[in-house]
Design a protein around this motif. Structure first.
Motif, PDB file in Angstrom:
ATOM      1  N   LEU A 147      20.837 -13.299   4.312  1.00  0.00           N
ATOM      2  CA  LEU A 147      21.609 -12.460   3.503  1.00  0.00           C
ATOM      3  C   LEU A 147      22.009 -10.781   4.316  1.00  0.00           C
ATOM      4  CD1 LEU A 147      20.445 -11.903  -0.694  1.00  0.00           C
ATOM      5  CD2 LEU A 147      23.298 -13.252   0.496  1.00  0.00           C
ATOM      6  N   LYS A 148      21.155 -10.428   4.788  1.00  0.00           N
ATOM      7  CA  LYS A 148      20.585  -9.406   5.725  1.00  0.00           C
ATOM      8  C   LYS A 148      21.309  -9.235   7.332  1.00  0.00           C
ATOM      9  CE  LYS A 148      19.262  -7.087   2.441  1.00  0.00           C
ATOM     10  NZ  LYS A 148      19.144  -7.970   1.125  1.00  0.00           N
ATOM     11  N   LYS A 149      22.519  -9.073   7.597  1.00  0.00           N
ATOM     12  CA  LYS A 149      23.076  -8.178   8.733  1.00  0.00           C
ATOM     13  C   LYS A 149      22.787  -7.630   9.329  1.00  0.00           C
ATOM     14  CE  LYS A 149      27.167 -10.790   7.170  1.00  0.00           C
ATOM     15  NZ  LYS A 149      28.773 -10.307   7.532  1.00  0.00           N
ATOM     16  N   SER A 150      22.637  -6.384   8.593  1.00  0.00           N
ATOM     17  CA  SER A 150      22.097  -4.872   9.258  1.00  0.00           C
ATOM     18  C   SER A 150      20.645  -5.536   9.784  1.00  0.00           C
ATOM     19  CB  SER A 150      22.445  -3.789   8.574  1.00  0.00           C
ATOM     20  OG  SER A 150      21.146  -2.617   8.706  1.00  0.00           O
ATOM     21  N   LYS A 151      19.679  -5.314  10.367  1.00  0.00           N
ATOM     22  CA  LYS A 151      18.535  -5.074  11.704  1.00  0.00           C
ATOM     23  C   LYS A 151      17.456  -3.540  10.882  1.00  0.00           C
ATOM     24  CE  LYS A 151      19.150  -6.905  16.444  1.00  0.00           C
ATOM     25  NZ  LYS A 151      18.791  -6.906  17.463  1.00  0.00           N
ATOM     26  N   ILE A 152      18.206  -2.563  10.196  1.00  0.00           N
ATOM     27  CA  ILE A 152      17.180  -1.626   9.598  1.00  0.00           C
ATOM     28  C   ILE A 152      17.151  -2.447   7.969  1.00  0.00           C
ATOM     29  CG2 ILE A 152      17.624   0.333   7.871  1.00  0.00           C
ATOM     30  CD1 ILE A 152      19.350   1.324  10.536  1.00  0.00           C
ATOM     31  N   LYS A 153      18.417  -2.770   6.962  1.00  0.00           N
ATOM     32  CA  LYS A 153      17.831  -3.696   6.164  1.00  0.00           C
ATOM     33  C   LYS A 153      17.280  -5.160   6.007  1.00  0.00           C
ATOM     34  CE  LYS A 153      21.188  -1.284   3.998  1.00  0.00           C
ATOM     35  NZ  LYS A 153      22.471  -0.750   2.219  1.00  0.00           N
ATOM     36  N   ARG A 154      17.568  -5.692   7.021  1.00  0.00           N
ATOM     37  CA  ARG A 154      16.887  -6.681   7.168  1.00  0.00           C
ATOM     38  C   ARG A 154      15.218  -6.516   6.540  1.00  0.00           C
ATOM     39  NH1 ARG A 154      18.895  -9.976  12.356  1.00  0.00           N
ATOM     40  NH2 ARG A 154      20.357 -10.098  11.274  1.00  0.00           N
ATOM     41  N   ILE A 155      14.182  -7.874   6.436  1.00  0.00           N
ATOM     42  CA  ILE A 155      13.307  -7.542   6.153  1.00  0.00           C
ATOM     43  C   ILE A 155      12.177  -8.597   7.648  1.00  0.00           C
ATOM     44  CG2 ILE A 155      11.662  -8.686   4.609  1.00  0.00           C
ATOM     45  CD1 ILE A 155      12.981  -7.943   2.555  1.00  0.00           C
ATOM     46  N   TYR A 156      11.395  -8.379   7.894  1.00  0.00           N
ATOM     47  CA  TYR A 156      10.991  -9.537   8.562  1.00  0.00           C
ATOM     48  C   TYR A 156       9.398 -10.116   8.474  1.00  0.00           C
ATOM     49  CZ  TYR A 156      14.486  -6.984  12.084  1.00  0.00           C
ATOM     50  OH  TYR A 156      15.695  -6.731  12.861  1.00  0.00           O
ATOM     51  N   LYS A 157       9.209 -11.525   8.647  1.00  0.00           N
ATOM     52  CA  LYS A 157       8.330 -12.136   8.762  1.00  0.00           C
ATOM     53  C   LYS A 157       7.107 -11.197   9.256  1.00  0.00           C
ATOM     54  CE  LYS A 157       9.125 -16.357  11.416  1.00  0.00           C
ATOM     55  NZ  LYS A 157      10.000 -17.262  11.933  1.00  0.00           N
ATOM     56  N   GLY A 158       6.080 -11.620   8.447  1.00  0.00           N
ATOM     57  CA  GLY A 158       4.290 -11.394   9.594  1.00  0.00           C
ATOM     58  C   GLY A 158       3.921 -12.488   9.632  1.00  0.00           C
ATOM     59  N   LEU A 159       2.815 -12.522   8.491  1.00  0.00           N
ATOM     60  CA  LEU A 159       1.622 -13.659   8.538  1.00  0.00           C
ATOM     61  C   LEU A 159       2.063 -14.037   6.949  1.00  0.00           C
ATOM     62  CD1 LEU A 159      -0.950 -12.158  10.547  1.00  0.00           C
ATOM     63  CD2 LEU A 159       0.013 -13.868  10.569  1.00  0.00           C
ATOM     64  N   PHE A 160       1.535 -15.665   6.564  1.00  0.00           N
ATOM     65  CA  PHE A 160       1.892 -16.704   5.666  1.00  0.00           C
ATOM     66  C   PHE A 160       0.270 -14.875   5.095  1.00  0.00           C
ATOM     67  CE2 PHE A 160       4.469 -19.936   6.669  1.00  0.00           C
ATOM     68  CZ  PHE A 160       5.255 -19.996   6.253  1.00  0.00           C
ATOM     69  N   LEU A 161       0.571 -15.567   3.449  1.00  0.00           N
ATOM     70  CA  LEU A 161      -0.376 -14.334   3.299  1.00  0.00           C
ATOM     71  C   LEU A 161      -1.698 -15.431   1.979  1.00  0.00           C
ATOM     72  CD1 LEU A 161       0.433 -10.518   1.702  1.00  0.00           C
ATOM     73  CD2 LEU A 161      -1.533 -11.799   3.471  1.00  0.00           C
ATOM     74  N   TYR A 162      -0.549 -16.546   1.700  1.00  0.00           N
ATOM     75  CA  TYR A 162      -1.234 -17.611   0.486  1.00  0.00           C
ATOM     76  C   TYR A 162      -0.734 -18.533   0.553  1.00  0.00           C
ATOM     77  CZ  TYR A 162      -3.470 -18.826  -4.521  1.00  0.00           C
ATOM     78  OH  TYR A 162      -4.273 -18.771  -5.287  1.00  0.00           O
ATOM     79  N   HIS A 163      -1.562 -19.569   0.056  1.00  0.00           N
ATOM     80  CA  HIS A 163      -0.691 -20.726   0.257  1.00  0.00           C
ATOM     81  C   HIS A 163      -1.089 -21.788  -1.518  1.00  0.00           C
ATOM     82  CE1 HIS A 163      -0.703 -20.523   4.348  1.00  0.00           C
ATOM     83  NE2 HIS A 163       0.480 -20.901   4.459  1.00  0.00           N
ATOM     84  N   SER A 164      -0.012 -22.205  -1.901  1.00  0.00           N
ATOM     85  CA  SER A 164      -1.051 -22.293  -3.361  1.00  0.00           C
ATOM     86  C   SER A 164      -0.539 -24.481  -3.620  1.00  0.00           C
ATOM     87  CB  SER A 164       0.246 -22.087  -4.976  1.00  0.00           C
ATOM     88  OG  SER A 164      -0.107 -22.597  -5.822  1.00  0.00           O
ATOM     89  N   PRO A 165      -1.549 -24.975  -4.800  1.00  0.00           N
ATOM     90  CA  PRO A 165      -1.897 -26.056  -4.860  1.00  0.00           C
ATOM     91  C   PRO A 165      -0.970 -25.952  -6.035  1.00  0.00           C
ATOM     92  CG  PRO A 165      -4.231 -24.745  -5.629  1.00  0.00           C
ATOM     93  CD  PRO A 165      -3.453 -23.824  -4.851  1.00  0.00           C
ATOM     94  N   LEU A 166      -0.124 -26.110  -5.811  1.00  0.00           N
ATOM     95  CA  LEU A 166       0.534 -25.943  -7.574  1.00  0.00           C
ATOM     96  C   LEU A 166       0.273 -27.119  -8.339  1.00  0.00           C
ATOM     97  CD1 LEU A 166       4.208 -24.287  -6.600  1.00  0.00           C
ATOM     98  CD2 LEU A 166       2.318 -23.625  -7.687  1.00  0.00           C
ATOM     99  N   SER A 167       0.253 -27.132  -9.518  1.00  0.00           N
ATOM    100  CA  SER A 167       0.458 -28.086 -10.718  1.00  0.00           C
ATOM    101  C   SER A 167       1.195 -27.266 -11.517  1.00  0.00           C
ATOM    102  CB  SER A 167      -0.622 -28.375 -11.202  1.00  0.00           C
ATOM    103  OG  SER A 167      -1.079 -29.966 -12.021  1.00  0.00           O
ATOM    104  N   PHE A 168       1.759 -27.687 -13.121  1.00  0.00           N
ATOM    105  CA  PHE A 168       2.387 -27.385 -13.776  1.00  0.00           C
ATOM    106  C   PHE A 168       0.989 -27.841 -14.930  1.00  0.00           C
ATOM    107  CE2 PHE A 168       4.617 -27.205 -17.706  1.00  0.00           C
ATOM    108  CZ  PHE A 168       5.566 -26.286 -17.519  1.00  0.00           C
ATOM    109  N   TYR A 169       1.412 -26.148 -16.084  1.00  0.00           N
ATOM    110  CA  TYR A 169       0.535 -26.399 -16.754  1.00  0.00           C
ATOM    111  C   TYR A 169       1.007 -26.123 -18.059  1.00  0.00           C
ATOM    112  CZ  TYR A 169      -3.462 -25.809 -13.132  1.00  0.00           C
ATOM    113  OH  TYR A 169      -3.970 -25.968 -12.193  1.00  0.00           O
TER     114      TYR A 169
END
Length: 774
Positions: free
Chosen positions: A67-89
């Motif tokens: 979405l973001k074209k402007s470098k100021i409004k853009r969000i930059y990635k840093g590191l992954f934090l959490y990885h989930s073993p997803l299931s449905f409950y």
């Protein structure tokens, strides 16, 4: 100062650990950590540049990258934090055919653009492909997840038991549904650390310090989990960042948790695990189907991880990931045309500014107004009034919180005092336990292991403390003497008090010793324990033998003169040559009553001794109908009710047969019936006999003075009489119920007693039924 914003979900734990352990300071980074209730607020603050770093959902970052074209409004990635073993409950195990189009369901998700939402969509597509239902996904803060999950219209939730601890009590579809989606080989990247464009453009080196500190925190969590170090959580005070979880809950959740050991906290992630979720996924805002080929470069962290490896600060702006952050091609929506709507445009800008202030915790922020009566100013006045009302309510809540904090402080002081008192009580108990005159052992109610034995117990058995740690109570008690009465590993919720006489125990030297055992259940730390008392019974047996011998001799000695008294009394009554006046006749009646009473006491004493003597001569065993015997007993003792306002009730079923000695059965009924008459001044006495579950049940019930519950376990002891003024007036020897119990046990029966003081007593006798043919 670097402003970092996180949510109150446990996925943000590495950032909190880095903040609490001082990892940011190690890299000369000053950090202010702020908690927001929702990911939407974090994204808004990042986009506006109000904060430098935030925790955002991976899919939300993915959409922002397109979405973001402007470098100021853009969000930059840093590191992954959490990885989930997803299931449905879900709260219940529903089947595909249970879902209906006529009902609308909702599913709570942390963000509308999150892996949890995509997973729920894919699960329903695979689980019920031919039965599509109406689903509404609702953005839900972490602290409201459980509340929303409990609502009837909630179909379920996609998460894991670490992020949502309450899910361990509900149905997991992974356990019984074999869908490819529910059997992932790798964890799914759930959240990541993101930077605002303003932060990257202005503070390149500070961004690298944040990355290094969070990476060190993730390594710290994983290393301490493997090393089994629970103390790492004790000094962190994490409840400030996760207020919906209590301190005790946090410890039990964080350490040791199998999902942490599995590696849910990791800065390296396999993005291929996301491809099944992204397949055919359409983002309405960007109008784009995301394919694995397009996603892979956007979520490639290899360059950042290589740059962090030397563990030194560097300028992140030199990395390609921060020069051209996001996707190669953007799909930003067309901007809104405000040329003719200047007032509304300014109003929207002002409201957006105030909203961002409040998200940052500045609750005193207000809209700028002037004295004109324009439409936008009137709206501003109303919004400011609403904010003032909100602020006053918030201030009242702050005062209540302050009062609660004071109350908590007082309670903590009281708790500290209670802890000191408890410690003193424990030391006192240990002293009394160790130096008690009784031989006592503590036994684990679940395993039967002997936990501890006092000095008297060790002296009695010869075992040392080291021997007891390898011994169970069943190793010491010979034979199968306690298994029927006391089963370990079962019925742990029930209290138990058990007395076992004449039990043989094995001493350390291999010899045997006969003791009386007493089991009492207690709660300690906080498991159930048994306190077992061992009493050598040689002295008791000798006293019983002497007592039996004395009673037998006295009874036999009294029987001879009593026979002569009866004979002469009968002579005086039948001799018509003697002239008696009324006074003489009354005297003879008094003598006769006392003779009968004394004869009855002598017979009871003899019966007590003969019932306990193994070598007593065998009496005739016969099969008989108990009803005539009961009727004879009632007829012979009816004179005891003279002068009392007693109502009678008899319910005797004939045609049932017992096997035993008729005279002994008459003694059972006589003692119970006489007791009911003696202790009932007025009211009702009932006696019933019927067949229940193939056995004969006899109930003698009265509405007399009743029995004190403190003496319930002693009334069947020989010579025991309840110490009360009523008992002294009524008289007795305390032998009747002891004789009753011994005779009932001789007939392989049981006796039960229920009583309430002042309301009467009920004695129930259960005897085995027999047939005439047997």
């Amino acid at each position: 100062m670097i402003n970092i914003c996180i949510t109150s979900r446990l996925s943000s734990l590495p950032i909190v650990i880095a903040y609490r352990k001082g990892f940011f300071e190690e890299f000369d980074i000053k950090v202010s950590l702020h908690v927001n209730t929702h990911h939407k607020g974090v994204l808004a603050l990042l986009e506006s540049g109000r904060i430098e770093v935030g925790e955002v959902p991976t899919i939300s970052y993915l959409q922002e990258s397109f979405l973001k074209k402007s470098k100021i409004k853009r969000i930059y990635k840093g590191l992954f934090l959490y990885h989930s073993p997803l299931s449905f409950y879900s709260r219940f195990r529903f089947r595909p055919e249970d879902l209906t189009r006529n009902k609308a369901y909702f599913i709570p998700v942390p963000h509308i653009n999150s892996v949890e939402r995509l997973f729920a969509e894919k699960f329903l597509e695979e689980y019920a492909p031919y039965n599509p239902v109406k689903i509404r996904f609702m953005d839900t803060p972490g602290f409201l997840e459980e509340k929303e999950f409990q609502k009837p219209s909630c179909l379920g939730i996609s998460s894991d038991p670490f992020l949502s601890p309450f899910l361990k009590n509900y149905h997991d579809f992974k356990e019984d549904t074999h869908l490819s989606l529910l059997q992932p080989k790798d964890l799914v990247p759930s959240t990541l650390l993101a930077f605002s464009g303003d932060c990257i453009l202005k503070t390149g080196r500070n961004a690298s310090g944040v990355l290094l500190a969070v990476k060190k925190a993730i390594d710290f969590i994983n290393e301490n989990t493997k090393n089994n170090s629970p103390k790492i959580w004790e000094d962190l005070n994490l409840t400030q960042f996760y207020p919906h979880l209590r301190a005790g809950d946090l410890k039990s959740i964080l350490f040791p948790h199998p999902l942490i050991e599995k590696g849910v906290f990791s800065y390296q992630g396999n993005i291929e695990s996301m491809y099944p979720l992204l397949k055919d996924t359409y983002f309405r805002v960007i109008r784009r189907v995301l394919t694995p080929e397009v996603v892979k470069p956007v979520l490639d962290f290899s360059e950042i991880l290589e740059a962090l490896e030397p563990k030194k600060l560097f300028d992140v702006r030199k990395l390609t990931s921060f020069q051209n952050g996001g996707a190669d091609k953007q799909y930003a929506p067309a901007p809104i045309n405000y040329r003719k709507l200047n007032a509304i445009r300014h109003l929207i800008v002002d409201v957006n500014s105030v909203t961002l202030d409040i998200l940052q915790g500045n609750f005193s922020s207000r809209l700028n107004t002037d004295e004109t009566l324009l439409l936008d100013n009137r709206v501003k006045y109303l919004i400011n009034s609403m904010l003032d009302s909100f602020n006053s309510t918030l201030e009242l809540q702050r005062e209540e919180i302050a009062e609660l904090e004071n109350l908590i402080s007082i309670l903590e002081i009281k708790l500290d005092r209670s802890a000191v008192d408890l410690q003193y009580s424990e030391e006192k108990y240990r002293y009394l336990f160790e130096f008690s005159r009784e031989a006592i052992a503590l036994v684990d109610a679940e395993t039967g292991n002997i936990l501890e034995g006092n000095h008297q117990f060790r002296s009695l058995t010869g075992y040392t403390r080291g021997d007891l740690t390898k011994t169970t109570i069943e190793d010491i008690i010979l034979g199968d003497q306690i298994a029927p009465q006391l089963k370990f590993r079962t019925n742990l919720s029930q209290d138990a008090m058990l007395s076992l006489p004449d039990v043989d125990i094995l001493l350390k030297d291999g010899s045997k010793l006969s003791v009386d055992l007493s089991f009492t259940s207690i709660l300690l730390s906080p498991k159930k324990r048994y306190q077992v008392q061992f009493r050598p019974n040689q002295e008791r047996k000798e006293q019983e033998r002497l007592q039996h011998e004395f009673i037998s001799n006295i009874s036999h000695e009294l029987r001879s003169p009593m026979t002569n008294i009866k004979g002469y009394l009968e002579f005086f009554k039948t001799d018509k040559t003697l002239a008696y006046n009324n006074e003489h006749k009354n005297m003879l009646e008094v003598i006769e009553k006392n003779v009968k009473r004394l004869s009855f006491l002598i017979e009871n004493m003899l019966k007590l001794t003969t019932s306990r003597e193994k070598d007593a001569p065998e009496e005739v065993v016969e099969i008989f109908d108990p009803v005539p015997v009961i009727e004879d007993v009632i007829h012979m003792n009816s004179h005891l009710a003279k002068g009392k306002a007693i109502e009678w009730e008899l319910r005797l079923k004939k045609g049932l047969y017992l096997k035993g000695i008729r005279f002994e059965f008459s003694q059972i009924i006589t003692n119970l019936y006489i007791n009911a008459l003696k202790y009932t001044m007025k009211g009702k006495v009932s006696l019933s006999l019927e067949e229940i579950n193939g056995k004969i049940e006899i109930i003698v019930k009265d509405s007399g003075i009743g029995i004190d519950p403190n003496y319930k376990n002693q009334i069947f002891d020989r010579f025991f009489r309840i110490p009360s003024a009523d008992n002294k007036k009524i008289g007795g020897t305390g032998l009747g119920l002891s004789i009753v119990k011994s005779l009932i046990e001789k007939m392989n029966g049981e006796i039960f007693m229920e009583s309430k003081l002042g309301q009467g007593s009920t004695f129930k006798v259960i005897l085995p039924k027999t047939s005439i043919s047997s």
